[in-house]
Design a protein around this motif. Structure first.
Motif, PDB file in Angstrom:
ATOM      1  N   LEU A  60      -4.665   2.786   1.210  1.00 25.62           N
ATOM      2  CA  LEU A  60      -5.058   3.839   0.272  1.00 25.62           C
ATOM      3  C   LEU A  60      -4.160   5.062   0.399  1.00 25.62           C
ATOM      4  O   LEU A  60      -3.818   5.698  -0.610  1.00 25.62           O
ATOM      5  N   THR A  61      -3.766   5.395   1.613  1.00 25.82           N
ATOM      6  CA  THR A  61      -2.855   6.518   1.801  1.00 25.82           C
ATOM      7  C   THR A  61      -1.528   6.241   1.124  1.00 25.82           C
ATOM      8  O   THR A  61      -0.935   7.127   0.495  1.00 25.82           O
ATOM      9  N   VAL A  91      -2.018   6.886  -2.671  1.00 22.58           N
ATOM     10  CA  VAL A  91      -2.180   8.290  -3.059  1.00 22.58           C
ATOM     11  C   VAL A  91      -0.887   9.072  -2.826  1.00 22.58           C
ATOM     12  O   VAL A  91      -0.549   9.971  -3.589  1.00 22.58           O
ATOM     13  N   THR A 122      -5.808  12.019  -8.036  1.00 18.49           N
ATOM     14  CA  THR A 122      -5.890  10.601  -8.386  1.00 18.49           C
ATOM     15  C   THR A 122      -7.341  10.240  -8.653  1.00 18.49           C
ATOM     16  O   THR A 122      -8.210  10.451  -7.784  1.00 18.49           O
ATOM     17  N   ARG A 181     -10.642   8.304  -8.679  1.00 17.45           N
ATOM     18  CA  ARG A 181     -11.123   7.317  -7.710  1.00 17.45           C
ATOM     19  C   ARG A 181     -11.152   5.914  -8.305  1.00 17.45           C
ATOM     20  O   ARG A 181     -11.059   4.926  -7.570  1.00 17.45           O
ATOM     21  N   LEU A 212      -8.213   3.909  -7.204  1.00 19.88           N
ATOM     22  CA  LEU A 212      -8.364   3.340  -5.857  1.00 19.88           C
ATOM     23  C   LEU A 212      -9.394   2.209  -5.857  1.00 19.88           C
ATOM     24  O   LEU A 212      -9.223   1.206  -5.164  1.00 19.88           O
ATOM     25  N   ILE A 231     -12.194   6.496   1.977  1.00 19.21           N
ATOM     26  CA  ILE A 231     -11.886   7.816   1.407  1.00 19.21           C
ATOM     27  C   ILE A 231     -12.625   8.900   2.190  1.00 19.21           C
ATOM     28  O   ILE A 231     -12.060   9.961   2.505  1.00 19.21           O
ATOM     29  N   LEU A 264      -7.227  13.951   2.717  1.00 19.31           N
ATOM     30  CA  LEU A 264      -7.597  14.036   1.307  1.00 19.31           C
ATOM     31  C   LEU A 264      -8.684  15.087   1.136  1.00 19.31           C
ATOM     32  O   LEU A 264      -9.392  15.416   2.089  1.00 19.31           O
ATOM     33  N   MET A 292      -4.288  14.898  -2.437  1.00 19.63           N
ATOM     34  CA  MET A 292      -3.538  14.922  -1.192  1.00 19.63           C
ATOM     35  C   MET A 292      -2.587  16.108  -1.263  1.00 19.63           C
ATOM     36  O   MET A 292      -1.870  16.277  -2.259  1.00 19.63           O
ATOM     37  N   GLN A 334       1.847  14.635   1.322  1.00 22.21           N
ATOM     38  CA  GLN A 334       2.589  13.633   0.551  1.00 22.21           C
ATOM     39  C   GLN A 334       4.048  13.574   0.976  1.00 22.21           C
ATOM     40  O   GLN A 334       4.619  12.500   1.152  1.00 22.21           O
ATOM     41  N   ALA A 338       0.612   0.876  -6.367  1.00 23.56           N
ATOM     42  CA  ALA A 338       0.053   1.965  -7.168  1.00 23.56           C
ATOM     43  C   ALA A 338       0.244   1.692  -8.650  1.00 23.56           C
ATOM     44  O   ALA A 338      -0.665   1.917  -9.461  1.00 23.56           O
ATOM     45  N   GLN A 358       0.139   9.681 -13.961  1.00 27.24           N
ATOM     46  CA  GLN A 358       0.464   8.914 -12.764  1.00 27.24           C
ATOM     47  C   GLN A 358       1.724   8.072 -12.967  1.00 27.24           C
ATOM     48  O   GLN A 358       2.545   7.930 -12.047  1.00 27.24           O
TER      49      GLN A 358
END
Length: 539
Positions: free
Chosen positions: A68-69, A72, A80, A82, A85, A107, A116, A127, A132, A152, A179
């Motif tokens: 997940l990191t 993001v 982002t 949810r 994700l 999360i 986050l 983030m 980042q 992603a 995105q």
């Protein structure tokens, strides 16, 4: 530094560490092996080490945090959703063992570690840009940036609304485009890899989606860059490149730049004819669009030759649909509706009425029978009923036209919503029939409501707003309400000059009517009008 302190505090709290122990762990992080450095662009090593320690702490407790990191960190710093994700729960790469509840729990751990934060409504996660940057630098150093970027992009693609849902979910559409742009800027692609192809596909989809939700002006800004990216990475002779061009052609047509739309769509039809054959569904779909380019330009420019070209194109396209061994009923019906529209605009009223009556009968019968294809006939059935109402009105049969358009509005409201642009388009058609029926005051009020709606939702310079303004001005002019007509023409002229320029036939049409009205009214053109017309300031 406040971010790093927050992450350090989270590590102390969750692991019951002493301050000295935390400092020792931070100092032990191998910065020279994990992070890239650029001359003159350093960030504090201690802060970066705190970020990496916070991430390691969470990853040791929860392996899903790394995935997940990674997602993001490559997406927009603006946040982002949810749902992006959550899409990982259905992604083939997770092995089927990850649920949305698992994702939410991870999360939560990342929020506790200050990696986050939630937005106020809780629908998105943020983030910090510094976090980042540190994580991206680590991924670049270790050569692992492509994997989370591809993931992603796949998760963003999985969240795309269907075309029927796009208007109601236009905020989601805009977020997914945001995105996509972030991914493209991060990738800086120099070759066609699976990752760059995935992102290019999203960029092409974004332009088509923006056209669907009525933001053609934004497509004009984006599409040339999307086309350039396709040409550079995929070449000119590629379907994706032609689909990118198609997005720009759609925007040209929506705004009234019909010559550019027609030329571009003709090239696309030629490409599909050569590469897929004249009867391929994609070829026929683009022929439909090209026929509508001629139809709409013939109507907007007052050009009978273009209307005849539209009729010829739609007749041939519809004939090809009917000859197909396994025709797509919904697409064939749409083609026939376009042909009926072309007959009506071209003055062949009896043919328009006859074809529209048959189409409505066939589509309603399919729905009553519950045939499988009927599941996709909802919108074309509305189209058929609306075009039949217009054909009856053109044949001066207002009595038959009115109940049809009323039913169309009712069903459109039920299917799309009372304030969907489709429903407002049908209400504008009803206004035209009301005026023809001798009820101009009601018609003008209806058009005024439509102008207010389109201006508020889509902006003053949107094509729908401009078209409603022109209809309002024309109706007021015909009913002798000259001050209201002039005001509407002035607003339409401002929109025309902004989006089309001063030499477009639509602009000239509006300017001509405004000039004629001011001469009749005995008033001089306002300063705004003189400024808009420039060298035609004598208007």
């Amino acid at each position: 530094m406040p971010l790093a302190l927050g992450q350090a505090a989270a590590a102390i709290r969750t692991q019951r560490l002493s301050y000295r122990t935390l400092l020792e762990r931070i100092k032990s992080m191998p910065m020279d092996r994990l992070l890239l450095t650029s001359p003159g662009d350093h960030y504090p090593d201690g802060a970066a080490q705190a970020v990496l320690l916070a991430l390691r702490t969470v990853e040791d407790a929860d392996p899903l945090a790394r995935t997940l990191t990674g997602v993001v960190m490559v997406l927009s710093a603006a946040g982002t959703f949810r749902t992006i994700l959550h899409a990982y729960a259905e992604h083939e790469g997770n092995g089927g063992g990850v649920t949305c509840a698992d994702i939410d729990a991870t999360i939560g751990r990342m929020v506790e570690a200050s990696l986050l934060t939630f937005t106020l409504d809780g629908d998105a996660v943020l983030m910090h840009r510094f976090t980042q940057r540190v994580l991206r630098d680590r991924a670049r150093r270790t050569g692992t940036l492509d994997e989370p970027t591809l993931l992603a992009a796949q998760l963003v693609a999985a969240c795309r609304p269907t075309r029927a849902d796009m208007w109601d979910r236009r905020a989601v559409v805009k977020h997914l485009i945001l995105q996509t742009d972030a991914l493209w800027a991060l990738a800086v692609p120099e070759s066609a890899t699976p990752t760059t192809r995935e992102i290019l596909g999203l960029r092409i989809w974004g332009d088509h989606a923006l056209w669907t939700i009525g933001d053609a002006l934004l497509v004009l800004e984006r599409a040339p860059q999307v086309i350039a990216g396709c040409r550079r990475l995929l070449g000119d002779d590629c379907e994706d490149t032609n689909q990118a061009r198609y997005g720009l052609a759609l925007a040209y047509g929506a705004l009234g730049r019909h010559d550019e739309a027609t030329e571009m769509n003709q090239n696309i039809v030629d490409w599909y004819t050569a590469h897929r054959g004249p009867d391929h569904p994609m070829t026929l779909n683009h022929r439909n669009t090209l026929g509508n380019n001629y139809l709409e330009s013939g109507r907007d420019f007052g050009d009978p030759a273009r209307l005849q070209a539209a009729i010829a194109l739609h007749e041939e396209t519809y004939a090809r649909y009917k000859r197909a061994p396994r025709p797509d009923d919904a697409l064939a019906l749409r083609s026939a509706v376009n042909l009926a529209r072309a007959y009506r605009e071209g003055g062949r009223i009896r043919e328009a009425v006859s074809l529209a009556e048959q189409l409505l009968h066939d589509s309603e019968r399919a729905v009553r029978r519950g045939e499988e294809s009927a599941l996709r006939l909802g919108r074309p059935t509305l189209w058929a009923r609306a075009v039949l109402a217009q054909a009856y009105a053109a044949d001066e049969n207002v009595v038959a036209a009115m109940p049809l358009i009323e039913q169309t509005i009712s069903e459109s409201s039920a299917e799309y919503g009372a304030h969907h642009p489709y429903t407002w388009d049908y209400r504008l058609q009803r206004a035209a029939i009301l005026q023809q029926a001798g009820r101009p005051s009601i018609a003008i009020t209806e058009i005024q409501n439509a102008v207010a709606y389109f201006a508020e939702i889509q902006g003053e310079y949107n094509a729908s707003t401009r078209q409603a303004l022109v209809q309002l001005a024309d109706t007021c002019r015909e009913e002798g309400r000259l001050p209201e007509a002039m005001e509407a023409y002035e607003r339409a002229l401002a929109s025309c000059t902004h989006t089309l320029g001063t030499d477009n036939p639509i602009t000239l049409h509006v300017a001509g009517h405004l000039t004629e009205l001011r001469n009749r009214h005995g008033s001089r053109p306002t300063r705004r009008v003189r400024r808009l017309l420039g060298h035609r300031g004598s208007a």
